[in-house]
Design a protein around this motif. Structure first.
Motif, PDB file in Angstrom:
ATOM      1  N   UNK A  63      27.999  34.721  62.860  1.00 26.84           N
ATOM      2  CA  UNK A  63      27.021  35.275  61.936  1.00 26.84           C
ATOM      3  C   UNK A  63      27.677  36.235  60.970  1.00 26.84           C
ATOM      4  N   UNK A  69      24.127  40.640  67.523  1.00 23.02           N
ATOM      5  CA  UNK A  69      23.563  41.159  68.766  1.00 23.02           C
ATOM      6  C   UNK A  69      24.389  42.370  69.181  1.00 23.02           C
ATOM      7  N   UNK A  70      23.730  43.427  69.621  1.00 21.77           N
ATOM      8  CA  UNK A  70      24.447  44.616  70.075  1.00 21.77           C
ATOM      9  C   UNK A  70      24.484  44.688  71.594  1.00 21.77           C
ATOM     10  N   UNK A  71      23.339  44.401  72.212  1.00 20.37           N
ATOM     11  CA  UNK A  71      23.316  44.324  73.680  1.00 20.37           C
ATOM     12  C   UNK A  71      22.077  43.532  74.069  1.00 20.37           C
ATOM     13  N   UNK A  96      31.426  46.619  66.679  1.00 18.15           N
ATOM     14  CA  UNK A  96      32.238  46.694  67.903  1.00 18.15           C
ATOM     15  C   UNK A  96      32.051  48.046  68.564  1.00 18.15           C
ATOM     16  N   UNK A 151      28.647  48.203  70.256  1.00 13.32           N
ATOM     17  CA  UNK A 151      28.634  47.424  71.492  1.00 13.32           C
ATOM     18  C   UNK A 151      29.340  48.176  72.611  1.00 13.32           C
ATOM     19  N   UNK A 152      30.453  48.814  72.284  1.00 13.17           N
ATOM     20  CA  UNK A 152      31.180  49.580  73.308  1.00 13.17           C
ATOM     21  C   UNK A 152      30.355  50.754  73.788  1.00 13.17           C
ATOM     22  N   UNK A 165      27.644  49.541  76.148  1.00 15.08           N
ATOM     23  CA  UNK A 165      28.159  49.174  77.476  1.00 15.08           C
ATOM     24  C   UNK A 165      28.582  50.409  78.255  1.00 15.08           C
ATOM     25  N   UNK A 166      29.134  51.383  77.572  1.00 14.73           N
ATOM     26  CA  UNK A 166      29.550  52.619  78.242  1.00 14.73           C
ATOM     27  C   UNK A 166      28.339  53.333  78.825  1.00 14.73           C
TER      28      UNK A 166
END
Lengths: 204, 251
Positions: B62, B67-69, B88, B91-92, B95-96
Motif C-alpha cells: 500500500x 495497518x499499525x496494529x 515503523x 508499529x514498534x 508492540x512495545x
C-alpha cells in the motif's frame, strides 16, 4: 536445586503424515508445592505454527510476550505469515542474545511449512536448534518422554493416530515425574484445521 | 524576508512562526488526498493514489493506507519515505506497549507517541520535520472508535470526519455539510467518502487503480477487523454510488 527444575513442566512435539502435534502438561509449582493446574506453556503463532516453552515459568511468559511482539512486527512489515524455519531462527537468535545470562527456558516448535510439509524442532536454553525427523521433547520429564516416544512413535501417523500416540507418550511420561503432570493439552495441526483437546490424566 | 529565518528548524521567525514546519505542510498540500470518516460502527479511510503508471507493480504494498496494529490503521499524505519511517516507529511503539502492559495500546496514546516524536524534530536536533500528515483510525476499549489527525508540527486532534492532502479544504467543507451526527453507519460513511472523493479528485476517470479504500470495524467475533478493499470491491463501491466513470466506447 536446578533453576530448570524450579517450576516443572514438559512438552513433546511429533511429526505425522501431513500433520504435526504438540502436547504439554499443565502443572505449575514452586519445587514440591503445586500451585496451578492450568498453566499455559503452548502458544500459537498462527493457525499453522505452534510452539511451547518449558522451564522457568516467568521466562516462559516473558519469552511468549517477546515472540508475540516480534511476530506482530514481522507480519506488519513483511505482510505475510512467518514460516516455521524462520520462526525457529527468530527464537534461536532471541535466546542466544542472552548467551551469558540466559532465559531458563527450552522451546519446542511445531508447524506446517508453506507446502504443508510437517516441521518440528527443539532448542536448548541458548538457542541450539535440533531439527528432528520424528519427535522432540523438553522439560523436567524429557528423559521419560524420550523413552515413551521412542517406543510409541512410528512414521506417517494420521492425525487421529498421532493424537493417540502423543497423548499416551505425555500421560505416561509425566506420571513418572513429580514435577510434571496435573493435566495435559494437545494440539494437532493439519493443513485444514487445528484440533485442541484437553486430556484427563492423574491429578497427583 | 522569510529567507533569513527558514533555514533552521529550531528557530522562530520574528512573527513567531516556524517556517520549516509550514513548508512541510506545504509539501503535504501537494500530496494525494486522504480522508477519514467516523461512523457509529466503524471508520472509513479513503485515499487517492497520486502516482499511477501502467509500469508500476500494483500488487506491491500500500502507498496511502497502512495497518499499525490489531486495532488501528492510518492513512498518510505527504512524503511517502517519511511516512514509512514514522509508521515503523508507530508499529514498534504499539508492540512495545503490548509487551509491557499485555493489552493493545489505546488509540490516542499511539497518536501522542507519534506526535511527541514529530514535535522533537521541530525543537531539537536541527533536522527537518517529517513531511507527512496522518489520519489515524482506531478502536480501544475506553472510547470505542476514534479518528485522529496529526501534522508535521506534532499537533493532533480528534475528528468526526476530516481530510488531508490536495483539495483538503474543499473536501472538508463538503464533509462539514454532508456529515450527519446521528445515524452515521459504516455504510453511510462509505458512500459519503466516495461522494466526497469523486467531487474533489483531480482525475477525470475515477477508478479502482487510483483509490485506496479501507474500513476499520468490529467483526462478528467481536475482534477489530481491518478491511482493505480490493480493486473489484472499489469498483463495486463506485458503481453503487453511480460515480464510476464510463470509459469511451471502443469502436
Amino acid at each position: 536445586m536446578s533453576i530448570m527444575q524450579y517450576n516443572g513442566g514438559c512438552l513433546v512435539g511429533m511429526k505425522g503424515k501431513n500433520c504435526v502435534a504438540i502436547a504439554s502438561d499443565r502443572r505449575f509449582g514452586v519445587q514440591a508445592l503445586g500451585l496451578s493446574t492450568n498453566f499455559q506453556r503452548m502458544f500459537s503463532v498462527n493457525n499453522r505454527l505452534y510452539y511451547g516453552l518449558a522451564g522457568l515459568g516467568t521466562d516462559v511468559q516473558t519469552l511468549s510476550e517477546k515472540f508475540r511482539m516480534s511476530v506482530n512486527m514481522y507480519n506488519l512489515k513483511e505482510e505475510r505469515d512467518i514460516a516455521p524455519t524462520t520462526f525457529a531462527s527468530l527464537v534461536s537468535s532471541t535466546l542466544y542474545e542472552r548467551r551469558f545470562g540466559p532465559y531458563f527456558s527450552e522451546p519446542v516448535i511445531v508447524g506446517l511449512e508453506k507446502d504443508d510439509t510437517p516441521f518440528i524442532c527443539a532448542m536448548d536454553l541458548i538457542g541450539c536448534i535440533n531439527f528432528a525427523k520424528d519427535f522432540v521433547v523438553t522439560g523436567t520429564s524429557s528423559e521419560q518422554l524420550y523413552g515413551m516416544c521412542e517406543a510409541l512413535w512410528e512414521p506417517d501417523l494420521e492425525p487421529e493416530d498421532l493424537f493417540e500416540t502423543i497423548s499416551q507418550a505425555m500421560l505416561n511420561a509425566v506420571d513418572r515425574d513429580a514435577l510434571s503432570g496435573w493435566g495435559a493439552v494437545v494440539h494437532v495441526i493439519t493443513p485444514t484445521q487445528v484440533i485442541t483437546r484437553t486430556l484427563k490424566g492423574r491429578m497427583d | 524576508m522569510a529567507r533569513r529565518y527558514d533555514s533552521r528548524t529550531t528557530i522562530f521567525s520574528p512573527e513567531g512562526r516556524l517556517y520549516q514546519v509550514e513548508y512541510a505542510m506545504e509539501a503535504i498540500s501537494h500530496a494525494g488526498t486522504a480522508l477519514g470518516i467516523l461512523a457509529d460502527d466503524g471508520i472509513v479511510l479513503a485515499a487517492e493514489k497520486k502516482v499511477t503508471s501502467k509500469l508500476l507493480e500494483q500488487s506491491a504494498s500500500a502507498e496511502k493506507v497502512y495497518v499499525l496494529n490489531d486495532t488501528m490503521a492510518c492513512a498518510v499524505a505527504g512524503i511517502t519515505a517519511d511516512a514509512n519511517t514514522l509508521i515503523t516507529y508507530a508499529r514498534q511503539q504499539a508492540q512495545q506497549y503490548l509487551y509491557t502492559y499485555g493489552e493493545e495500546i489505546p488509540a490516542e496514546l499511539l497518536v501522542q507517541r507519534m506526535c511527541d516524536l514529530k514535535q522533537g524534530y521541530t525543537q531539537y536536533g536541527g533536522l527537518r520535520p517529517f513531511g507527512v500528515s496522518f489520519l489515524y483510525a482506531g478502536w480501544d476499549s475506553h472510547f470505542g472508535f476514534q479518528l485522529y489527525h496529526s501534522d508535521p508540527s506534532g499537533n493532533y486532534s480528534g475528528w468526526k470526519a476530516t481530510c488531508i492532502g490536495a483539495n483538503s479544504s474543499n473536501a472538508q467543507s463538503i464533509l462539514k455539510q454532508d456529515y450527519k451526527e446521528t445515524g452515521m453507519t459504516l455504510a453511510n460513511a462509505k458512500s459519503l467518502a466516495v461522494k466526497v472523493l469523486a467531487k474533489t479528485m483531480d482525475s477525470t476517470t475515477l477508478g479502482s487503480d487510483k483509490l485506496e479504500f479501507a474500513t476499520v470495524s468490529k467483526g462478528k467475533d467481536g475482534k477489530i477487523a481491518f478491511h482493505l478493499f480490493s480493486a473489484e470491491e472499489i469498483d463495486q463501491l463506485l458503481k453503487d454510488e453511480n460515480v464510476a466513470q464510463f470509459k469511451e466506447e471502443e469502436s
